[in-house]
Write a protein that holds these residues in place. Sequence first.
Motif, PDB file in Angstrom:
ATOM      1  N   TYR A   1       0.865  -1.184   0.000  1.00 50.36           N
ATOM      2  CA  TYR A   1       0.000   0.000   0.000  1.00 50.36           C
ATOM      3  C   TYR A   1       0.901   1.234   0.000  1.00 50.36           C
ATOM      4  CZ  TYR A   1      -4.073  -2.845   1.232  1.00 50.36           C
ATOM      5  OH  TYR A   1      -5.087  -3.768   1.222  1.00 50.36           O
ATOM      6  N   TRP A   2       0.401   2.309  -0.616  1.00 50.10           N
ATOM      7  CA  TRP A   2       1.173   3.556  -0.674  1.00 50.10           C
ATOM      8  C   TRP A   2       0.622   4.572   0.298  1.00 50.10           C
ATOM      9  CZ3 TRP A   2       5.646   2.974  -2.770  1.00 50.10           C
ATOM     10  CH2 TRP A   2       5.827   1.995  -3.744  1.00 50.10           C
ATOM     11  N   HIS A   3       1.457   4.926   1.263  1.00 51.58           N
ATOM     12  CA  HIS A   3       1.140   6.005   2.211  1.00 51.58           C
ATOM     13  C   HIS A   3       1.749   7.271   1.601  1.00 51.58           C
ATOM     14  CE1 HIS A   3       0.371   8.254   5.706  1.00 51.58           C
ATOM     15  NE2 HIS A   3       1.391   7.884   6.472  1.00 51.58           N
ATOM     16  N   ALA A   4       1.101   7.750   0.541  1.00 55.87           N
ATOM     17  CA  ALA A   4       1.654   8.817  -0.298  1.00 55.87           C
ATOM     18  C   ALA A   4       0.807  10.075  -0.137  1.00 55.87           C
ATOM     19  CB  ALA A   4       1.679   8.369  -1.760  1.00 55.87           C
ATOM     20  N   ARG A   5       1.410  11.092   0.403  1.00 58.17           N
ATOM     21  CA  ARG A   5       0.700  12.344   0.689  1.00 58.17           C
ATOM     22  C   ARG A   5       1.226  13.470  -0.193  1.00 58.17           C
ATOM     23  NH1 ARG A   5      -3.927  11.253   3.617  1.00 58.17           N
ATOM     24  NH2 ARG A   5      -3.476  10.424   5.705  1.00 58.17           N
ATOM     25  N   GLY A   6       0.294  14.306  -0.655  1.00 60.75           N
ATOM     26  CA  GLY A   6       0.668  15.409  -1.524  1.00 60.75           C
ATOM     27  C   GLY A   6       1.604  16.407  -0.890  1.00 60.75           C
ATOM     28  N   TYR A   7       1.610  16.503   0.453  1.00 62.36           N
ATOM     29  CA  TYR A   7       2.491  17.472   1.104  1.00 62.36           C
ATOM     30  C   TYR A   7       3.950  17.039   1.102  1.00 62.36           C
ATOM     31  CZ  TYR A   7       2.298  14.521   5.335  1.00 62.36           C
ATOM     32  OH  TYR A   7       2.399  13.479   6.236  1.00 62.36           O
ATOM     33  N   GLY A   8       4.253  15.843   0.562  1.00 61.41           N
ATOM     34  CA  GLY A   8       5.654  15.466   0.404  1.00 61.41           C
ATOM     35  C   GLY A   8       6.079  14.173   1.039  1.00 61.41           C
ATOM     36  N   LEU A   9       5.180  13.482   1.760  1.00 60.74           N
ATOM     37  CA  LEU A   9       5.519  12.175   2.309  1.00 60.74           C
ATOM     38  C   LEU A   9       5.301  11.109   1.242  1.00 60.74           C
ATOM     39  CD1 LEU A   9       6.260  10.171   4.565  1.00 60.74           C
ATOM     40  CD2 LEU A   9       3.831  10.149   5.199  1.00 60.74           C
ATOM     41  N   PHE A  10       6.321  10.283   1.021  1.00 58.49           N
ATOM     42  CA  PHE A  10       6.274   9.232   0.017  1.00 58.49           C
ATOM     43  C   PHE A  10       6.702   7.945   0.715  1.00 58.49           C
ATOM     44  CE2 PHE A  10       8.037   8.143  -4.522  1.00 58.49           C
ATOM     45  CZ  PHE A  10       7.120   7.103  -4.621  1.00 58.49           C
TER      46      PHE A  10
END
Length: 358
Positions: free
Chosen positions: A291-300
């Motif tokens: 799963y991708w814990h990918a946030r637009g604020y910069g967390l990848f």
Amino acid sequence: MKNNFVRNSKKTIVKLTSLSLVACVVFFTATAQKSAGLKVIKSGTEKKVEVFAGGKIFASFLYPDSLEKPVLFNIHAANGIIVTRGFPLNPQPGEPNDHPHHMGMWFTFENVNGLDFWNNSYAIPPEKKHSYGWIKTDDIIETSSGTKGILSYHANWTNQQNEALLEETTRFEFSGTDHQRIIDRVTVLKANTNLIFADAKDGLLGIRVAHALQIPTDKDQQFTDDKGNVTVIKGGTDTIANGNFISSEGKLGDSVWSTRGRWCKMYGRMGKDSVSIVVIDHPQNPNYPTYWHARGYGLFAANPLGEKIFTNGQKVKNLSIKKGDSVAFRYRVIIDEGINSLSLKEINKQADEFGRQK
């Protein structure tokens, strides 16, 4: 620990082309993507290992006692641009200063036998530190230079009483070409006691990207962790962020969050060039594809152990490791720069090649 994840370096291809012009024959040589020589240098005075590719700084591995976990920091693209956020260790003008536990690239988890290894930082007050764990590097096992750069280390995941719940052995393999930098990571976790990685949102492999690679937004965002700590990220005033996500399943932007895929790319323009960061999962990893814990604020982040929140409670994934047993996690990270963003065809080729490695 022997690493079977050795990737054959690209051969330099030389093409000779002849052109006839006004009775003159001109020969020229076009050289495609050369492999960059790698140097891995351990500091004699600091808890730091520096990695150079083609004579230029690639990244620094930092493991001082002042940090709650070891990190790869100030990761550079081949053109010298730093693709990770500077805050909190080397803050840059105008960049966000939220989530101080987001530093460069790291590997931790939010709930290991009840201890939070992910969110620990200098911002946690002393009276709350008992709920958090530390990852303490005690041995640099190997550093070697050549067509590949090798760095391996041993660390203990400890509680506040300095008791080690598990032992970590990680091996990095660094490589590079004219326009790419590649990091292969193999992390083996050996349990010193019976362990439960309880299903949680924050884990495992994390990268905090540079300001320009964030996804632009005009809305304020608020995030609360499992202990009630609230972080507010202001929107609407950012003229630097221009990034985006795309996953192997075709998900775009913020819709990547909580979805699965064998790879994910974050990309944008930095200066005059397109810059991509790709994280590739490995078929042997637990609960593949991640799963991708990918946030637009910069967390990848790639987190295979957060099914409960990612599926709205429909599934739960707890990872149990018995005392003396081990589990391994393997990832490839590609940093690419140039006129065009790294193509999906090339990413799939890399993912196929990485997936064949045992």
